[in-house]
Design a protein around this motif. Structure first.
Motif, short mmCIF file in Angstrom:
data_model
loop_
_atom_site.label_atom_id
_atom_site.label_comp_id
_atom_site.label_asym_id
_atom_site.label_seq_id
_atom_site.Cartn_x
_atom_site.Cartn_y
_atom_site.Cartn_z
N VAL A 76 7.28 -4.26 -43.47
CA VAL A 76 7.64 -2.86 -43.23
C VAL A 76 8.19 -2.24 -44.50
N ALA A 77 7.81 -0.99 -44.75
CA ALA A 77 8.38 -0.19 -45.83
C ALA A 77 8.81 1.14 -45.22
N ALA A 78 10.10 1.43 -45.29
CA ALA A 78 10.66 2.62 -44.66
C ALA A 78 11.01 3.64 -45.73
N ALA A 133 10.53 -4.90 -46.57
CA ALA A 133 10.75 -6.30 -46.21
C ALA A 133 9.48 -6.89 -45.62
N VAL A 134 9.34 -8.19 -45.80
CA VAL A 134 8.19 -8.92 -45.28
C VAL A 134 8.70 -10.13 -44.51
N ALA A 135 8.12 -10.38 -43.34
CA ALA A 135 8.51 -11.54 -42.54
C ALA A 135 8.18 -12.83 -43.28
N GLY A 144 3.87 -7.03 -49.32
CA GLY A 144 4.78 -6.09 -49.98
C GLY A 144 4.06 -5.19 -50.97
N SER A 145 3.18 -5.77 -51.76
CA SER A 145 2.41 -4.97 -52.72
C SER A 145 1.49 -3.99 -52.00
N ALA A 146 0.90 -4.43 -50.91
CA ALA A 146 0.02 -3.53 -50.16
C ALA A 146 0.79 -2.34 -49.59
#
Length: 204
Positions: A76-78, A133-135, A144-146
């Motif tokens: 997720v990126a908020a 954050a990434v699980a 994360g890069s995507a």
């Protein structure tokens, strides 16, 4: 694994908050807001549910990574948009949740910390990467890069605006520098230091 990026459904906000909370469980800067270890994961999740509802979900973007289209969220990126937060009268619903997270006796210290971070933010319209954050199961797979590539590309496509974030570790600072962010300030709270970083608006 192919990473699929789309927008979080409102029903997925708690799942997004849980991923962020787990990733930031021991983050030293976040400890200036949420202190102590009692039910820390639950309290951080509560805090991020409130933050997501009243920031990125209101005029911003909650980008999510999935291993399969329509599958569960693995990253997720908020982002808070240039219009900022929800109006105060809608934020009231999450005040009890936020107070449970930070603790009433630490509320004043948390407000002082937030004021220090607010002072470092640009005064002109911008996009703010509040959290990414990434699980654990998806780490190292490019999620994360995507997520960064997706939103920064949309920002660059216009209307072109700067992007802003706060790096809380030397490693994250180096990562964001590779994406065009540059240090603009240091935010010091209770002896911990975060690096305020801005990525200029793309050229027309």
């Amino acid at each position: 694994m192919t990473v699929h990026i789309d927008q979080a459904d409102p029903s997925e906000i708690e799942a997004c908050a849980a991923i962020i909370a787990a990733a930031l469980l021991d983050d030293p800067v976040l400890r200036t807001f949420v202190r102590g270890d009692h039910d820390r994961l639950g309290r951080l999740t509560d805090l991020h549910v409130a933050l997501l509802r009243n920031g990125p979900a209101h005029g911003g973007a909650i980008d999510v990574a999935r291993a399969d289209p329509g599958g569960r969220v693995v990253g997720v990126a908020a982002w808070e948009g240039p219009d900022g937060h929800a109006p105060w009268w809608t934020q009231v619903r999450d005040v009890p949740r936020t107070l449970r997270a930070i603790g009433l006796r630490h509320a004043a210290a948390s407000l002082r910390a937030q004021s220090a971070f607010d002072a470092a933010r640009p005064r002109t319209p911008h996009w703010f990467l509040a959290d990414i954050a990434v699980a654990p199961a998806a780490q190292g797979l490019g999620a994360g890069s995507a997520l960064l590539r997706h939103r920064l590309g949309a920002i660059d496509a216009g209307p072109r605006l700067p992007a802003y974030l706060e790096a809380t570790t030397p490693g994250s600072r180096r990562l964001y520098e590779r994406w065009g962010f540059r240090r603009t300030d240091d935010v010091v709270v209770d002896g911990t230091v975060a690096t305020a970083m801005t990525r200029p608006a793309a050229s027309a």
